[in-house]
Design an enzyme around this catalytic site. Structure first.
Site: not given
Ligand code: HPA
Length: 233
Positions: A88, A218, A205, A44, A91, A21, A25
């Site tokens: 892709r 991470r 998460d 951009r 996370s 994303g 990175r």
């Molecule tokens: N929601 C959306 N995108 C995400 C999340 C989430 O909880 N965690 C990491 N990317």
């Protein structure tokens, strides 16, 4: 030729592009994993690089966050730069209780609450699925490296801060493993335009346990994910 959002020259991209994303990175991957990496686009500040991995040409470019952003870049890469594979690397937030922090999720398919597929006028719902070829290769890599891996459905959400904070439980009830924000758009573009796509995600998460990863940890799990992506690319 350039596009509204990419100022690379013709043939500047490899057939395979890895898309994190965050454009920084992408820069990190280019500098640490690729040989002879060159910046090929910077419109951009959505940086893209092409270099060599184990002697093979490969590119890496930021996708930005959300379906509209990855929708633009993946469309232009496939249709104007001849890109055939987009992987892709991102996370996700776990909504299935069997997922632990740092586990890898291979998004076999993606659901969405976006109306991205409305453009196709299908009179139904479109199941956006990954490339089985890329999925199988990624899965085999995870098994060979003994990495904790889960294969299944994800939710590509349009909304990070949902007014209904418990909405994810309805997706959980449909056996969706995790939430992220890009795969549905990427998979639609790949399937519509004759390319292959796969999202390889690390659990950052858990909405079930409320646990979150540290940035240091991470980094380590990110390396596993990157190596899988580079090896199947
Ligand atoms: N929601 C959306 N995108 C995400 C999340 C989430 O909880 N965690 C990491 N990317």
């Amino acid at each position: 030729m350039t596009t509204p959002h990419i100022n690379a020259k013709d043939n500047a991209f490899a057939k395979t592009v890895l898309m994190p994303g965050d454009p920084l990175r992408a820069k990190f991957i280019a500098e640490n994993f690729l040989e002879n990496a060159k910046l090929v686009t910077d419109v951009r500040n959505m940086l893209g690089f092409t270099g060599l991995y184990k002697g093979k040409k490969i590119s890496v470019m930021g996708s930005g966050m959300g379906i509209p952003s990855i929708g633009i870049y993946s469309y232009e890469l496939i249709n104007f730069y001849g890109v055939e594979n987009i992987i892709r690397v991102g996370s996700c937030g776990a909504i299935n209780e069997n997922l632990n922090l740092y586990d890898i999720v291979l998004a076999q398919g993606a659901c969405t609450n976006s109306n991205f597929a409305d453009q196709y006028d299908l009179k139904g719902t479109y199941s956006a699925i990954s490339s089985f070829d890329l999925l199988k290769k990624a899965y085999d890599q995870c098994i060979n490296k003994n990495l904790p891996v889960h294969v299944g459905n994800v939710l590509s959400a349009d909304i990070f801060y949902n007014a209904d904070s418990q909405n994810w439980k309805k997706w959980q009830a449909m056996n969706v493993l995790a939430i992220e924000m890009e795969s549905y758009g990427l998979y639609c573009n790949a399937n519509k335009n004759g390319a292959k796509a796969l999202s390889i995600l690390t659990v950052s998460d858990s909405l079930v346990s409320g646990k979150e990863t540290t940035s240091e940890e991470r980094e380590k799990s990110f390396t596993n994910m990157m190596e899988i992506a580079l090896n199947i690319g």
